[in-house]
Motif scaffolding. Structure first.
Motif, mmCIF file in Angstrom:
data_model
loop_
_atom_site.group_PDB
_atom_site.id
_atom_site.type_symbol
_atom_site.label_atom_id
_atom_site.label_comp_id
_atom_site.label_asym_id
_atom_site.label_seq_id
_atom_site.Cartn_x
_atom_site.Cartn_y
_atom_site.Cartn_z
ATOM 1 N N LEU A 1 2.822 15.906 30.500
ATOM 2 C CA LEU A 1 3.302 17.269 30.714
ATOM 3 C C LEU A 1 3.609 17.529 32.183
ATOM 4 C CD1 LEU A 1 0.795 19.243 28.449
ATOM 5 C CD2 LEU A 1 3.244 18.933 28.037
ATOM 6 N N ASN A 2 2.861 16.870 33.059
ATOM 7 C CA ASN A 2 3.008 17.094 34.503
ATOM 8 C C ASN A 2 2.612 15.828 35.254
ATOM 9 O OD1 ASN A 2 3.007 17.908 37.133
ATOM 10 N ND2 ASN A 2 1.451 19.500 36.910
ATOM 11 N N PRO A 3 3.584 14.954 35.542
ATOM 12 C CA PRO A 3 3.275 13.692 36.235
ATOM 13 C C PRO A 3 2.666 13.885 37.618
ATOM 14 C CG PRO A 3 5.476 13.631 35.259
ATOM 15 C CD PRO A 3 5.003 15.045 35.167
ATOM 16 N N GLY A 4 2.773 15.096 38.144
ATOM 17 C CA GLY A 4 2.198 15.371 39.459
ATOM 18 C C GLY A 4 0.797 15.943 39.399
ATOM 19 N N LEU A 5 0.146 15.828 38.239
ATOM 20 C CA LEU A 5 -1.176 16.432 38.106
ATOM 21 C C LEU A 5 -2.167 15.831 39.100
ATOM 22 C CD1 LEU A 5 -3.312 15.197 35.100
ATOM 23 C CD2 LEU A 5 -1.438 13.854 36.020
ATOM 24 N N LYS A 6 -3.173 16.639 39.445
ATOM 25 C CA LYS A 6 -4.188 16.226 40.421
ATOM 26 C C LYS A 6 -5.440 15.781 39.668
ATOM 27 C CE LYS A 6 -3.391 20.242 42.300
ATOM 28 N NZ LYS A 6 -3.317 21.457 43.153
ATOM 29 N N VAL A 7 -5.936 14.592 40.024
ATOM 30 C CA VAL A 7 -7.034 13.971 39.286
ATOM 31 C C VAL A 7 -8.131 13.543 40.261
ATOM 32 C CG1 VAL A 7 -7.691 12.159 37.662
ATOM 33 C CG2 VAL A 7 -5.350 13.066 37.632
ATOM 34 N N PHE A 8 -9.382 13.805 39.881
ATOM 35 C CA PHE A 8 -10.500 13.282 40.665
ATOM 36 C C PHE A 8 -11.472 12.556 39.747
ATOM 37 C CE2 PHE A 8 -12.277 17.505 39.540
ATOM 38 C CZ PHE A 8 -13.559 17.144 39.113
ATOM 39 N N THR A 9 -12.269 11.694 40.345
ATOM 40 C CA THR A 9 -13.311 10.985 39.619
ATOM 41 C C THR A 9 -14.547 10.894 40.492
ATOM 42 O OG1 THR A 9 -13.790 9.000 38.303
ATOM 43 C CG2 THR A 9 -12.671 8.669 40.409
ATOM 44 N N LEU A 10 -15.707 10.754 39.879
ATOM 45 C CA LEU A 10 -16.971 10.647 40.599
ATOM 46 C C LEU A 10 -17.401 9.189 40.677
ATOM 47 C CD1 LEU A 10 -18.851 13.606 38.878
ATOM 48 C CD2 LEU A 10 -18.038 13.581 41.236
ATOM 49 N N ASP A 11 -17.577 8.698 41.890
ATOM 50 C CA ASP A 11 -18.121 7.355 42.064
ATOM 51 C C ASP A 11 -19.577 7.492 42.464
ATOM 52 O OD1 ASP A 11 -18.783 4.769 42.573
ATOM 53 O OD2 ASP A 11 -17.522 4.553 44.353
ATOM 54 N N THR A 12 -20.461 7.269 41.526
ATOM 55 C CA THR A 12 -21.894 7.433 41.771
ATOM 56 C C THR A 12 -22.491 6.269 42.544
ATOM 57 O OG1 THR A 12 -22.514 6.303 39.719
ATOM 58 C CG2 THR A 12 -22.095 8.693 39.589
ATOM 59 N N GLY A 13 -21.745 5.174 42.621
ATOM 60 C CA GLY A 13 -22.280 3.956 43.211
ATOM 61 C C GLY A 13 -23.033 3.097 42.223
ATOM 62 N N ARG A 14 -23.138 3.558 40.968
ATOM 63 C CA ARG A 14 -23.884 2.819 39.938
ATOM 64 C C ARG A 14 -23.053 2.596 38.683
ATOM 65 N NH1 ARG A 14 -29.486 3.035 41.042
ATOM 66 N NH2 ARG A 14 -29.621 1.280 39.596
ATOM 67 N N LEU A 15 -21.737 2.654 38.801
ATOM 68 C CA LEU A 15 -20.888 2.459 37.632
ATOM 69 C C LEU A 15 -20.796 0.982 37.265
ATOM 70 C CD1 LEU A 15 -17.920 4.843 38.559
ATOM 71 C CD2 LEU A 15 -19.976 5.389 37.239
ATOM 72 N N HIS A 16 -20.401 0.705 36.026
ATOM 73 C CA HIS A 16 -20.173 -0.667 35.592
ATOM 74 C C HIS A 16 -18.969 -1.259 36.337
ATOM 75 C CE1 HIS A 16 -22.238 1.152 32.103
ATOM 76 N NE2 HIS A 16 -22.623 -0.059 31.763
ATOM 77 N N PRO A 17 -18.970 -2.556 36.578
ATOM 78 C CA PRO A 17 -17.780 -3.185 37.163
ATOM 79 C C PRO A 17 -16.525 -2.924 36.348
ATOM 80 C CG PRO A 17 -19.628 -4.719 37.195
ATOM 81 C CD PRO A 17 -20.073 -3.518 36.401
ATOM 82 N N GLU A 18 -16.665 -2.905 35.022
ATOM 83 C CA GLU A 18 -15.510 -2.649 34.162
ATOM 84 C C GLU A 18 -14.918 -1.262 34.409
ATOM 85 O OE1 GLU A 18 -18.135 -5.597 31.933
ATOM 86 O OE2 GLU A 18 -18.423 -3.821 33.194
#
Length: 244
Positions: free
Chosen positions: A53-70
């Motif tokens: 719908l909007n290719p310019g959408l703004k996205v964030f993610t949380l890197d906790t430092g404990r995520l899986h490598p995958e």
């Protein structure tokens, strides 16, 4: 800023049975400073819908430092596949270092996940949400009968709004089932986290996530040592507030 005509309760009722795309269109129409939260799990579906719908959408993610490598590899795959900028939020290193120094790397097994999630997830999220008008999540009602059964498609965020500032939260997939999500992923052949192929359904930090067995609910793979009705890390603590 949101439109002065944005009546949350009325729109929640009006859109409760509408498609995720219609809910997303509503969000884009009313909010300029609108962000999508992407965890690297099956919320890839709402990201795909929003991006179309909007290719310019703004996205964030949380890197906790404990995520899986995958999960880290999947986040990079998504960034390249959609050609988006992915804003990665990290915990305050001084607070995190002090916590680990005092309580070690696995305190949550003995004392609950609240403090660890508070440092690694909630604080970075709070910093981000303090600067935006609205956000989009991939929450579904079927993810956790104990805490998410009544999630509306649009709401005032009870956890991160303040007395001076109202934050709006959109949950376009609220009515979707896990089957709906995977039908979408398969039919449109969009990327997905390879942990799903190993029995992981609900994916979070590596120490706090495990595969589920046949006929187990997906949320049983998260914080399995704790009481089921409290299985929220705090990102959606409003669910617990509403429940109580």
């Amino acid at each position: 800023m949101s439109s002065p005509l944005f009546d949350v309760d009325a729109l929640a009722a009006e859109y409760t049975a509408k498609s995720p795309q219609e809910v997303l269109k509503l969000a884009f129409e009313h909010f300029d400073d609108l962000w999508l939260s992407f965890s690297g799990a099956d919320d890839i579906v709402v990201l795909d819908m929003a991006w179309k719908l909007n290719p310019g959408l703004k996205v964030f993610t949380l890197d906790t430092g404990r995520l899986h490598p995958e999960t880290y590899r999947f986040l990079e795959e998504v960034r390249k596949h959609y050609g988006i900028q992915l804003e990665v939020l990290s915990p305050d290193h001084q607070v995190l270092e002090a916590y680990v120094r005092e309580k070690g790397l696995f305190d949550f097994y003995e004392n609950g996940h609240g403090e660890c999630c508070g440092i690694r997830k909630i604080a970075p999220l709070r910093r981000k949400l303090a600067t935006v008008d609205a956000w989009i999540t991939g929450q579904r009602r079927d993810q956790s009968p104990g805490t998410r059964a009544n999630v509306p498609v649009v709401e005032v965020d009870a956890a991160f709004s303040t007395a001076d500032r109202q934050l709006i939260k959109f949950n376009p997939l609220a009515n979707y089932s896990s089957q709906d999500v995977w039908n979408y992923i398969r039919m449109l052949e969009i990327p997905y986290n390879k942990l799903h192929e190993r029995g992981f359904v609900s994916i979070g930090c590596e120490p706090c996530t495990r595969p589920v067995l046949p006929n187990q609910h997906e949320r049983e793979g998260r914080w399995w040592w704790e009481e089921a009705t409290q299985k929220e890390c705090g990102l959606h603590a409003g669910n617990l507030i509403a429940k109580n």
